[in-house]
Design a protein around this motif. Structure first.
Motif, PDB file in Angstrom:
ATOM      1  N   ASN A  81       0.561  -1.430   0.188  1.00 29.96           N
ATOM      2  CA  ASN A  81      -0.013   0.061  -0.078  1.00 29.96           C
ATOM      3  C   ASN A  81       0.897   0.629  -0.227  1.00 29.96           C
ATOM      4  O   ASN A  81       0.332   2.282   0.356  1.00 29.96           O
ATOM      5  N   ALA A  82       1.955   1.184  -0.021  1.00 34.35           N
ATOM      6  CA  ALA A  82       3.530   2.096  -0.455  1.00 34.35           C
ATOM      7  C   ALA A  82       3.954   2.093  -1.481  1.00 34.35           C
ATOM      8  O   ALA A  82       5.305   1.996  -1.821  1.00 34.35           O
ATOM      9  N   LEU A  83       3.642   2.289  -2.866  1.00 35.13           N
ATOM     10  CA  LEU A  83       3.926   2.978  -3.708  1.00 35.13           C
ATOM     11  C   LEU A  83       4.491   4.708  -4.125  1.00 35.13           C
ATOM     12  O   LEU A  83       3.291   5.133  -3.821  1.00 35.13           O
ATOM     13  N   TYR A  84       5.806   4.763  -3.951  1.00 38.25           N
ATOM     14  CA  TYR A  84       6.029   6.377  -3.896  1.00 38.25           C
ATOM     15  C   TYR A  84       6.356   6.458  -5.533  1.00 38.25           C
ATOM     16  O   TYR A  84       6.725   5.689  -5.840  1.00 38.25           O
ATOM     17  N   GLY A  85       6.424   7.925  -5.602  1.00 37.96           N
ATOM     18  CA  GLY A  85       6.508   7.981  -7.199  1.00 37.96           C
ATOM     19  C   GLY A  85       7.093   9.561  -7.019  1.00 37.96           C
ATOM     20  O   GLY A  85       6.519  10.588  -6.162  1.00 37.96           O
ATOM     21  N   VAL A  86       7.860  10.168  -7.107  1.00 38.23           N
ATOM     22  CA  VAL A  86       8.707  11.455  -7.479  1.00 38.23           C
ATOM     23  C   VAL A  86       8.837  12.253  -8.900  1.00 38.23           C
ATOM     24  O   VAL A  86       9.708  11.869 -10.029  1.00 38.23           O
ATOM     25  N   ASP A  87       8.317  13.605  -9.109  1.00 37.85           N
ATOM     26  CA  ASP A  87       7.987  13.445 -10.163  1.00 37.85           C
ATOM     27  C   ASP A  87       9.317  14.706 -10.865  1.00 37.85           C
ATOM     28  O   ASP A  87      10.426  15.087  -9.592  1.00 37.85           O
TER      29      ASP A  87
ATOM     30  N   ALA B   5       7.021   2.044   4.300  1.00 37.07           N
ATOM     31  CA  ALA B   5       5.892   2.462   4.281  1.00 37.07           C
ATOM     32  C   ALA B   5       5.978   3.619   4.272  1.00 37.07           C
ATOM     33  O   ALA B   5       5.057   4.668   3.918  1.00 37.07           O
ATOM     34  N   GLU B   6       6.872   4.168   4.942  1.00 34.19           N
ATOM     35  CA  GLU B   6       6.558   5.434   5.234  1.00 34.19           C
ATOM     36  C   GLU B   6       8.188   6.225   5.641  1.00 34.19           C
ATOM     37  O   GLU B   6       8.601   7.082   5.116  1.00 34.19           O
ATOM     38  N   HIS B   7       9.156   5.453   5.072  1.00 30.25           N
ATOM     39  CA  HIS B   7      10.862   5.757   5.818  1.00 30.25           C
ATOM     40  C   HIS B   7      11.628   6.062   3.986  1.00 30.25           C
ATOM     41  O   HIS B   7      11.427   4.712   3.182  1.00 30.25           O
TER      42      HIS B   7
ATOM     43  N   SER C  99       0.954   6.307  -3.671  1.00 31.70           N
ATOM     44  CA  SER C  99      -0.250   5.274  -3.909  1.00 31.70           C
ATOM     45  C   SER C  99      -0.320   3.673  -3.454  1.00 31.70           C
ATOM     46  O   SER C  99       0.859   3.032  -2.883  1.00 31.70           O
ATOM     47  N   THR C 100      -1.709   4.008  -3.072  1.00 32.10           N
ATOM     48  CA  THR C 100      -2.257   2.844  -2.674  1.00 32.10           C
ATOM     49  C   THR C 100      -3.086   1.571  -2.423  1.00 32.10           C
ATOM     50  O   THR C 100      -2.638   1.183  -2.468  1.00 32.10           O
TER      51      THR C 100
END
Length: 284
Positions: free
Chosen positions: A211-217, A251-253, A225-226
């Motif tokens: 539940n923790a997909l990260y993207g940086v633009d 998930a938060e790190h 995104s979860t």
């Protein structure tokens, strides 16, 4: 301009990505009177055995010393491109020797002090690497192929795609995402095929928990995104503008490198602290 940063800029403009291999002389040397500095960062990771930060750069792998200053790990000042932490003191990487050429896939089992060549030496340059489900997933910039390997020596070729970064679902070994000029492209068959990229356009991705997909633009805005990339929500902003690398270790790190530093967040991107200073890249 460094080819990896050039690719980010191309993504920002939503034009065709051109990922060319960088060579030993295409970047500014990172040195200053005050000591070692780092620039042109290509990868980040934390060793799970001691939570030490490792930063893969154009001139070797660095880690902070007791005072937070970058210290070269081992004696290699080769250009490290793709880089991923696979386990305790176990890293995979790719890139270029200082003498030129391509490293293929290399592996360290002593936290980057020494490296052994596993395969594709002289042939392949993986600009993005991920290790999940006992498998190495790599984007080979020399062929433009997504490739996978169970043992690091024999490879299966997947789709031809122009991508900057890849991320693998922590739950489903067949689900991969890739950042392209059109947006985030999805594969549900282990990288054999990819659907067309969909907005938003991201530079880098990292997927540490289901539940923790990260993207940086390309402007440094961090998104989460979860639901595996179907929808995104703004999570925060990484200081320093244009990103160079992103690795979420929980998930938060989150670890992120930009033009001014390597930053860490332990609250899902709400706040960041600087872990290492970065020297601004030159005009190559």
């Amino acid at each position: 301009m460094n080819p990896r940063l050039a690719a980010v800029a191309a993504t920002a403009a939503a034009i065709t990505l051109t990922l060319t291999a960088c060579s030993a002389d295409d970047a500014d040397k990172a040195a200053s009177a005050s000591g070692v500095t780092v620039s042109h960062i290509h990868g980040l990771g934390l060793d799970p055995s001691d939570q030490r930060l490792y930063v893969a750069t154009h001139e070797g792998v660095y880690t902070p010393d007791a005072k937070g200053k970058p210290t070269l790990v081992g004696d290699s000042k080769d250009d490290f491109m793709g880089f991923t932490v696979a386990g305790a003191k176990t890293f995979y990487a790719s890139g270029h020797p200082t003498t030129g050429g391509n490293k293929g896939l290399i592996k360290s089992t002593d936290a980057g002090k020494t490296w052994e060549s596993l395969s594709l030496s002289g042939e392949s340059d993986f600009h993005a690497l991920d290790h999940a489900h006992a498998t190495v997933y790599g984007y080979d910039s020399t062929s433009g192929l997504l490739r996978t390997s169970k043992d690091g020596t024999t490879w299966k070729n997947g789709a031809s795609i122009q991508a900057l970064d890849i991320a693998v679902s922590p739950k489903d070994p067949g689900l991969l995402l890739a950042t392209t000029a059109e947006g985030v492209a999805r594969s549900t068959d282990g990288g054999k095929t990819f659907a067309a990229g969909k907005q938003p356009v991201m530079a880098f991705l990292s997927w540490p928990a289901q539940n923790a997909l990260y993207g940086v633009d390309t402007a440094g805005a961090l998104h989460r995104s979860t639901d595996g990339g179907s929808t995104w929500k703004r999570a925060g902003t990484v200081p320093g503008g244009q990103p160079q690398a992103l690795t979420a270790v929980g998930a938060e790190h989150i670890l992120a490198a930009t033009q001014t530093g390597v930053y860490e967040s332990k609250d899902g991107g709400t706040t960041f602290i600087r872990r290492l200073d970065v020297e601004a890249s030159g005009g190559h």
